[in-house]
Design a protein around this motif. Structure first.
Motif, mmCIF file in Angstrom:
data_model
loop_
_atom_site.group_PDB
_atom_site.id
_atom_site.type_symbol
_atom_site.label_atom_id
_atom_site.label_comp_id
_atom_site.label_asym_id
_atom_site.label_seq_id
_atom_site.Cartn_x
_atom_site.Cartn_y
_atom_site.Cartn_z
ATOM 1 N N SER A 1 3.912 36.648 -3.365
ATOM 2 C CA SER A 1 2.691 36.194 -4.036
ATOM 3 C C SER A 1 2.715 34.696 -4.324
ATOM 4 C CB SER A 1 2.485 36.960 -5.350
ATOM 5 O OG SER A 1 3.461 36.608 -6.310
ATOM 6 N N ILE A 2 3.896 34.079 -4.198
ATOM 7 C CA ILE A 2 4.033 32.639 -4.422
ATOM 8 C C ILE A 2 3.769 31.913 -3.109
ATOM 9 C CG2 ILE A 2 5.634 30.791 -5.067
ATOM 10 C CD1 ILE A 2 7.103 32.805 -6.794
ATOM 11 N N LYS A 3 2.993 30.870 -3.173
ATOM 12 C CA LYS A 3 2.662 30.111 -1.972
ATOM 13 C C LYS A 3 3.518 28.843 -1.897
ATOM 14 C CE LYS A 3 -0.410 33.176 -1.138
ATOM 15 N NZ LYS A 3 -0.090 34.241 -0.137
ATOM 16 N N GLY A 4 3.926 28.512 -0.700
ATOM 17 C CA GLY A 4 4.661 27.272 -0.486
ATOM 18 C C GLY A 4 6.148 27.407 -0.753
ATOM 19 N N LYS A 5 6.816 26.260 -0.664
ATOM 20 C CA LYS A 5 8.266 26.233 -0.819
ATOM 21 C C LYS A 5 8.663 26.389 -2.281
ATOM 22 C CE LYS A 5 9.064 23.258 3.220
ATOM 23 N NZ LYS A 5 9.869 24.214 3.996
ATOM 24 N N ARG A 6 9.872 26.885 -2.486
ATOM 25 C CA ARG A 6 10.418 27.057 -3.828
ATOM 26 C C ARG A 6 11.936 26.924 -3.772
ATOM 27 N NH1 ARG A 6 8.746 32.482 -2.569
ATOM 28 N NH2 ARG A 6 6.890 31.390 -1.876
#
Length: 251
Positions: free
Chosen positions: A45-50
């Protein structure tokens, strides 16, 4: 009753965030000519890099416990990868076999460092990983391993050892990362002399390090299937890890 409690605790580890959409996959890779099989988890559900966190297994290998911990890290918003230090299909059947296999790597620190760095490469190269924000945690044998990762000179933000062995190394001057040790005051595996020597090693190397000692906690205090499991210390140490990564990933 104890079996039910263990199952409930493991479920709470795996599903600590009801809003998370955890995805997982088995990743096959190589260290030298040895085929390894690690476990990756992330919140879809998290978008992009982490930030990315290695989750290094205890002496039992990549099993249900370490997979649950990887899912728990993923629910916090990290890409979590549990590297395989033993090799594909090498999973100890009991403590005697686990002691033998882990002991071989403990006595060959160069190979151990190669194995854990191979896992770090998988995490670093994953498309969701922010390569400027890498960390590692480890349990027991894995706690010792993340300290060897630090001593190998790996350029990561921080490492966290949960009830890991603290024997020292002459190569600590290569450490570029912050270090957090989470230790049980009643751990019979790590004698006070080993703690003192470790502290001296860190001081002499100029490392930014912390040591949290928890009263009443013995070795393996985070694992619900262990007789030494300490639920309060498990929670306290995990919160300490969260605070540590909040600091090192957001200076």
């Amino acid at each position: 009753m104890r079996i039910l409690l263990i199952l409930l605790i493991l479920m709470s580890i795996s599903f600590s965030s009801v809003s998370a959409q955890i995805r997982s996959e088995i990743i096959e890779y190589k260290q030298g000519e040895t085929v390894m099989e690690g476990y990756l988890a992330y919140d879809d559900s998290i978008k992009g890099k982490r930030p990315g966190v290695l989750v290094v297994h205890d002496w039992t290998g990549v099993g249900s416990y370490i997979r649950a911990r990887a899912q728990q890290l993923a629910s916090l918003g990290y890409v979590a990868f549990a590297p395989d230090l033993y090799g594909k299909n090498i999973r100890p059947a009991d403590n005697k076999e686990a002691a033998k296999i882990s002991g071989e790597l403990k006595n060959d620190r160069l190979l151990l460092r190669l194995r854990v760095n191979a896992g770090l490469d998988i995490l670093r190269n994953h498309p969701l990983t922010d390569t400027d924000k890498l960390g590692a945690i480890g349990y027991c044998f894995g706690g010792m391993t993340v300290l060897e990762l630090a001593r190998s000179g790996a350029k990561i933000a921080g490492v966290v050892s949960f009830h890991g062995n603290l024997d020292t190394s002459s190569e600590s001057n290569a450490i570029h990362t912050k270090v957090l040790i989470l230790h049980g005051a009643e751990d019979p595996v790590v004698p006070p002399s080993q703690i003192t020597a470790f502290e001296d090693e860190m001081r002499k190397a100029g490392v930014d390090w912390q040591l949290n000692v928890y009263s009443g906690a013995a070795h393996n205090f985070t694992n619900p299937i262990s007789p030494a499991y300490n639920r309060q210390t498990d929670k306290r140490s995990f919160e300490a890890m969260k605070d540590f990564f909040a600091e090192v990933f957001n200076p």
